[in-house]
Design a protein around this motif. Sequence first.
Motif, PDB file in Angstrom:
ATOM      1  N   THR A  67       0.815  -1.210   0.000  1.00 21.78           N
ATOM      2  CA  THR A  67       0.000   0.000   0.000  1.00 21.78           C
ATOM      3  C   THR A  67       0.843   1.252   0.000  1.00 21.78           C
ATOM      4  N   GLY A  68       2.168   1.114   0.360  1.00 18.14           N
ATOM      5  CA  GLY A  68       3.033   2.285   0.431  1.00 18.14           C
ATOM      6  C   GLY A  68       3.003   3.148  -0.809  1.00 18.14           C
ATOM      7  N   PRO A  69       3.243   2.575  -2.014  1.00 20.37           N
ATOM      8  CA  PRO A  69       3.284   3.389  -3.216  1.00 20.37           C
ATOM      9  C   PRO A  69       1.946   4.037  -3.560  1.00 20.37           C
ATOM     10  N   PHE A  70       0.825   3.474  -3.038  1.00 20.65           N
ATOM     11  CA  PHE A  70      -0.493   3.974  -3.407  1.00 20.65           C
ATOM     12  C   PHE A  70      -1.076   4.918  -2.365  1.00 20.65           C
ATOM     13  N   ARG A  71      -0.475   4.997  -1.204  1.00 18.23           N
ATOM     14  CA  ARG A  71      -1.000   5.890  -0.180  1.00 18.23           C
ATOM     15  C   ARG A  71      -0.390   7.276  -0.344  1.00 18.23           C
ATOM     16  N   HIS A  72      -1.038   8.255   0.265  1.00 20.06           N
ATOM     17  CA  HIS A  72      -0.528   9.620   0.199  1.00 20.06           C
ATOM     18  C   HIS A  72       0.672   9.752   1.131  1.00 20.06           C
ATOM     19  N   ILE A  73       1.774  10.262   0.625  1.00 24.92           N
ATOM     20  CA  ILE A  73       2.980  10.474   1.420  1.00 24.92           C
ATOM     21  C   ILE A  73       3.139  11.965   1.666  1.00 24.92           C
ATOM     22  N   THR A  74       3.227  12.341   2.912  1.00 19.57           N
ATOM     23  CA  THR A  74       3.434  13.734   3.286  1.00 19.57           C
ATOM     24  C   THR A  74       4.931  14.008   3.395  1.00 19.57           C
ATOM     25  N   VAL A  75       5.422  14.944   2.603  1.00 24.48           N
ATOM     26  CA  VAL A  75       6.834  15.324   2.661  1.00 24.48           C
ATOM     27  C   VAL A  75       6.990  16.423   3.711  1.00 24.48           C
ATOM     28  N   VAL A  76       7.851  16.170   4.672  1.00 20.12           N
ATOM     29  CA  VAL A  76       8.071  17.095   5.780  1.00 20.12           C
ATOM     30  C   VAL A  76       9.472  17.688   5.652  1.00 20.12           C
ATOM     31  N   ARG A  77       9.547  19.001   5.604  1.00 22.10           N
ATOM     32  CA  ARG A  77      10.834  19.670   5.457  1.00 22.10           C
ATOM     33  C   ARG A  77      11.425  19.924   6.843  1.00 22.10           C
ATOM     34  N   ALA A  78      12.682  19.518   7.041  1.00 18.50           N
ATOM     35  CA  ALA A  78      13.315  19.649   8.352  1.00 18.50           C
ATOM     36  C   ALA A  78      14.748  20.125   8.199  1.00 18.50           C
TER      37      ALA A  78
END
Length: 375
Positions: free
Chosen positions: A40-51
């Motif tokens: 499911t990883g590639p199909f779920r929404h991934i939130t990119v967090v800038r740090a």
Amino acid sequence: MHEPEFKAVDPRKRFLLWFVPPLAVFAAGLTVLLVSGHVTGPFRHITVVRAMLASKRDFFQDEQVKRILMARGYQVHVTPVGSRDLARTPDLDSYHFVFPSGHVANEHVKARRTGKHAVPFRPFFTPVVLGTFREYAEALVKAGVATPYDRGEQPFYYNLDVDQFMKLVVAHKRWSDYKLANGNRVIIQSPDPCKAYSGAVLVGFLASAVDDNPPQTVADAEARAREVKPHVDAQGQAGEDMAPKYFAPEGPTHAVIAVIYEHQYLAHQLNRRGADKERVLLYPTVQHQSTPELISFSPEGDRIGELMMTDPALRRRAVELGFHSLGWNGATEQDFAGHLTGQGLPEPPSGETGRVALPKAELFERMLDVVGDCR
């Protein structure tokens, strides 16, 4: 003589005979991956967090940590920087969270975020230590300034009397004075105190050797800094991180005694098949524990901080990378020692001796400016 027999095979059956077994294997594998969450990883929404992170960026750059966060729906984009530069960066507010290494940078960041979203998380700590090599540690034992901590013929940890060590530095002692082939001076090498927190802590170590009482005024801070400055200048040009030089195969030619973090040494040992018996740690008689704060500026940063504090996989990985995990109440969790001993590495003397008393943030900042000629 028998006539040859010909059998008509239905092409649909032939197709099924060829296709069904691989399909069954695929279906079984897909089921396993779905249950584990990998597909499911590639199909779920991934939130990119800038740090923006200082020396603890190696936690977020660890491949296992990346996979764990990805499985939770997050990807942390890391901007590396020294702690003091981090606190002063003009675009501070453009990040979701920052992770400086020490209290001076922490306080600067919080002051700049006054009236804005700024939520701190303290997931772990790691002491500032001195990495060296066995023959040099044994030379310090002969000089009467170090003692083995853990028992055995080849200790991994030694206690270092900073006051007595500084007498060797002031006397311009050389390693050759202790029957070593190295003719260089006995000194400690650190990152640039203007940029890296571990370099700043060395200034605190040396200042405490001059006087146990931290300075109380700007004038006192400047005077103490001028006493310490020659010993920092003696190491020559400093970089931002001593660990790569210390752990390099030619480490002794780069830094005989290097200021590093304990977790860097423990991760080095734990990631090997066999223990590195050449490299050892010196623990100053007055220790300093770096308790970095993940300071969140956004809901996305809050979520990363919460995962750092609560996610079992991330907590376990932090210990595997040599960090002392902290709970919400600031108490040390007990799995650290068990993990080390389970891997054949003795527990280090973290927190067993007195703590170095660093000056107040603004006075310490002034000391660093004087010692490092910071601009």
